[in-house]
Scaffold this motif. Sequence first.
Motif, mmCIF file in Angstrom:
data_model
loop_
_atom_site.group_PDB
_atom_site.id
_atom_site.type_symbol
_atom_site.label_atom_id
_atom_site.label_comp_id
_atom_site.label_asym_id
_atom_site.label_seq_id
_atom_site.Cartn_x
_atom_site.Cartn_y
_atom_site.Cartn_z
ATOM 1 N N ILE A 38 20.623 48.082 35.460
ATOM 2 C CA ILE A 38 21.601 47.888 34.718
ATOM 3 C C ILE A 38 22.393 46.669 35.223
ATOM 4 N N ASP A 39 22.477 45.396 34.683
ATOM 5 C CA ASP A 39 23.211 44.307 34.884
ATOM 6 C C ASP A 39 24.831 44.955 34.675
ATOM 7 N N ALA A 40 25.642 43.739 35.356
ATOM 8 C CA ALA A 40 27.278 44.458 35.376
ATOM 9 C C ALA A 40 27.705 45.835 35.976
ATOM 10 N N ASP A 41 26.891 46.259 37.046
ATOM 11 C CA ASP A 41 27.277 47.297 37.927
ATOM 12 C C ASP A 41 28.560 47.367 38.489
ATOM 13 N N LYS A 42 29.031 48.314 39.077
ATOM 14 C CA LYS A 42 30.282 48.439 39.569
ATOM 15 C C LYS A 42 30.392 47.746 41.118
ATOM 16 N N LEU A 43 31.551 47.044 41.130
ATOM 17 C CA LEU A 43 31.639 46.320 42.403
ATOM 18 C C LEU A 43 32.087 47.497 43.554
ATOM 19 N N ARG A 44 31.388 47.951 44.251
ATOM 20 C CA ARG A 44 31.837 48.998 45.293
ATOM 21 C C ARG A 44 30.733 49.303 46.392
ATOM 22 N N ARG A 45 31.121 50.037 47.408
ATOM 23 C CA ARG A 45 30.390 50.354 48.420
ATOM 24 C C ARG A 45 29.976 51.763 48.443
ATOM 25 N N ASP A 46 30.827 52.576 47.814
ATOM 26 C CA ASP A 46 30.586 54.067 47.716
ATOM 27 C C ASP A 46 30.063 54.313 46.358
ATOM 28 N N VAL A 47 28.867 54.568 46.058
ATOM 29 C CA VAL A 47 28.474 54.681 44.850
ATOM 30 C C VAL A 47 28.001 56.168 44.524
ATOM 31 N N THR A 48 28.585 57.058 45.434
ATOM 32 C CA THR A 48 27.928 58.640 45.405
ATOM 33 C C THR A 48 28.755 59.117 44.081
ATOM 34 N N GLU A 49 29.899 59.039 43.569
ATOM 35 C CA GLU A 49 30.546 59.696 42.601
ATOM 36 C C GLU A 49 30.569 61.107 43.095
ATOM 37 N N ASP A 50 30.033 61.891 41.933
ATOM 38 C CA ASP A 50 29.944 63.261 41.966
ATOM 39 C C ASP A 50 28.649 63.864 42.345
ATOM 40 N N GLN A 51 27.707 62.996 42.703
ATOM 41 C CA GLN A 51 26.370 63.465 42.950
ATOM 42 C C GLN A 51 26.085 64.375 44.369
ATOM 43 N N ASP A 52 25.489 65.335 44.109
ATOM 44 C CA ASP A 52 25.401 66.134 45.206
ATOM 45 C C ASP A 52 24.062 65.730 46.012
ATOM 46 N N GLY A 53 23.889 65.724 47.243
ATOM 47 C CA GLY A 53 22.788 65.492 48.170
ATOM 48 C C GLY A 53 23.339 65.240 49.231
ATOM 49 N N ILE A 54 22.299 64.833 50.540
ATOM 50 C CA ILE A 54 22.463 64.298 51.763
ATOM 51 C C ILE A 54 23.200 63.100 51.934
ATOM 52 N N PRO A 55 24.226 63.238 52.731
ATOM 53 C CA PRO A 55 24.925 61.818 52.846
ATOM 54 C C PRO A 55 23.987 60.810 53.331
ATOM 55 N N LEU A 56 24.055 59.541 52.681
ATOM 56 C CA LEU A 56 23.193 58.542 53.257
ATOM 57 C C LEU A 56 23.939 57.019 53.303
ATOM 58 N N THR A 57 24.211 56.731 54.438
ATOM 59 C CA THR A 57 24.846 55.218 54.769
ATOM 60 C C THR A 57 23.648 54.397 54.980
ATOM 61 N N LEU A 58 23.658 53.346 53.980
ATOM 62 C CA LEU A 58 22.843 52.192 54.119
ATOM 63 C C LEU A 58 23.258 50.986 54.436
ATOM 64 N N ARG A 59 22.506 50.568 55.559
ATOM 65 C CA ARG A 59 22.856 49.343 56.219
ATOM 66 C C ARG A 59 21.903 48.020 55.988
ATOM 67 N N LEU A 60 22.336 47.016 55.185
ATOM 68 C CA LEU A 60 21.243 46.145 55.065
ATOM 69 C C LEU A 60 21.651 44.784 55.976
ATOM 70 N N LYS A 61 20.989 43.920 56.006
ATOM 71 C CA LYS A 61 21.169 42.777 56.693
ATOM 72 C C LYS A 61 20.286 41.668 55.891
ATOM 73 N N VAL A 62 20.936 40.659 55.392
ATOM 74 C CA VAL A 62 20.050 39.736 54.738
ATOM 75 C C VAL A 62 20.104 38.384 55.182
ATOM 76 N N ILE A 63 18.617 37.885 55.576
ATOM 77 C CA ILE A 63 18.884 36.659 56.403
ATOM 78 C C ILE A 63 17.769 35.569 55.599
ATOM 79 N N ASP A 64 17.990 34.354 55.829
ATOM 80 C CA ASP A 64 17.043 33.359 55.341
ATOM 81 C C ASP A 64 16.027 33.543 56.180
#
Length: 318
Positions: free
Chosen positions: A78-104
């Motif tokens: 879905i284009d026009a997603d929300k601009l945010r780091r925490d996407v969890t909202e009210d969803q149950d589940g194991i906490p996941l911190t996703l760290r990505l690095k983008v390089i050329d």
Amino acid sequence: MTGHEKAQGPKHKRDLTRRKVLAAGAGAVVAAGVGGTFAAGAFAGEETPAAGAKASGTSSGETCYRLTSETTEGPYYIDADKLRRDVTEDQDGIPLTLRLKVIDADTCKPLANAAVDIWHCNALGVYSGYEAMGSGGGGGGGGGTPPSGAPSGSPTGAPTGAPTGEPTGSPPAGGGGHEEPTDDERYLRGTWRTDKKGEVAFRTVFPGWYQGRCVHIHTKVHVNGTWTDAGYEGGTTCHTGQLFFDEASVLATAEVEPYSTNTTARTTLDEDTIYPGNGTEGGLLKLKYKRGAIAKGVVATLTMGVDPEATQDGTGAG
């Protein structure tokens, strides 16, 4: 998503020059200011980053000179997603911190100010925006309701190609072209910018599974756009990929609620027809969590090598 998706990607296309990401509230863009960076422990209560995070953040690792594998966008972007780091909202589940690095991938230099999208299903295999389609848009429906007789978390030996006789009229999970959203839910979706080191971090939950696919997260990288008070506009998509989880970690999550209530037949990493089978180059995440206590949280890291001059929108036009 099913096997035929790999052979024939969705045919729809977008005018990426008109792309616009809407900010999640008036303060979102301020939080995403030009000088914004991600430090270890950026999220409240977060433990130290994964051991592999530092290694994946260097410019001399084995992923530095390799392009990260391109995969299909799938039908649930879905284009026009929300601009945010925490996407969890009210969803149950194991906490996941996703760290990505983008390089050329050619110069090994970090790509700053790129827009990174992520989106994935919840613990029961449901994508926000498509709740009416049930678990992954096929394979059960009703938020992960499975075919009877499939034990929780158990792999099956069934082929993962295009299934027949789906119980719903929706396209197989992941194939059949882009699907228009059926509702206004947007949990487990979000967009954020890379800092001067090319790094970006998200807080979410460990994804679940649905029929025909292994556990995964979708991602896109957009470059050459403009950050405005309204969000991110223009630019091109230089990478469309998927992020994957090793089998041992997925089996560990299957013992934790609510994953343990998802009895949909699960496709293993090796059985999946989208995963390229080439480790971190193909999107296999490096995970860190306490053995025997995965429910307390997971930190996932990966360096993604991209070609900023390419257009890889995952719709077959790249």
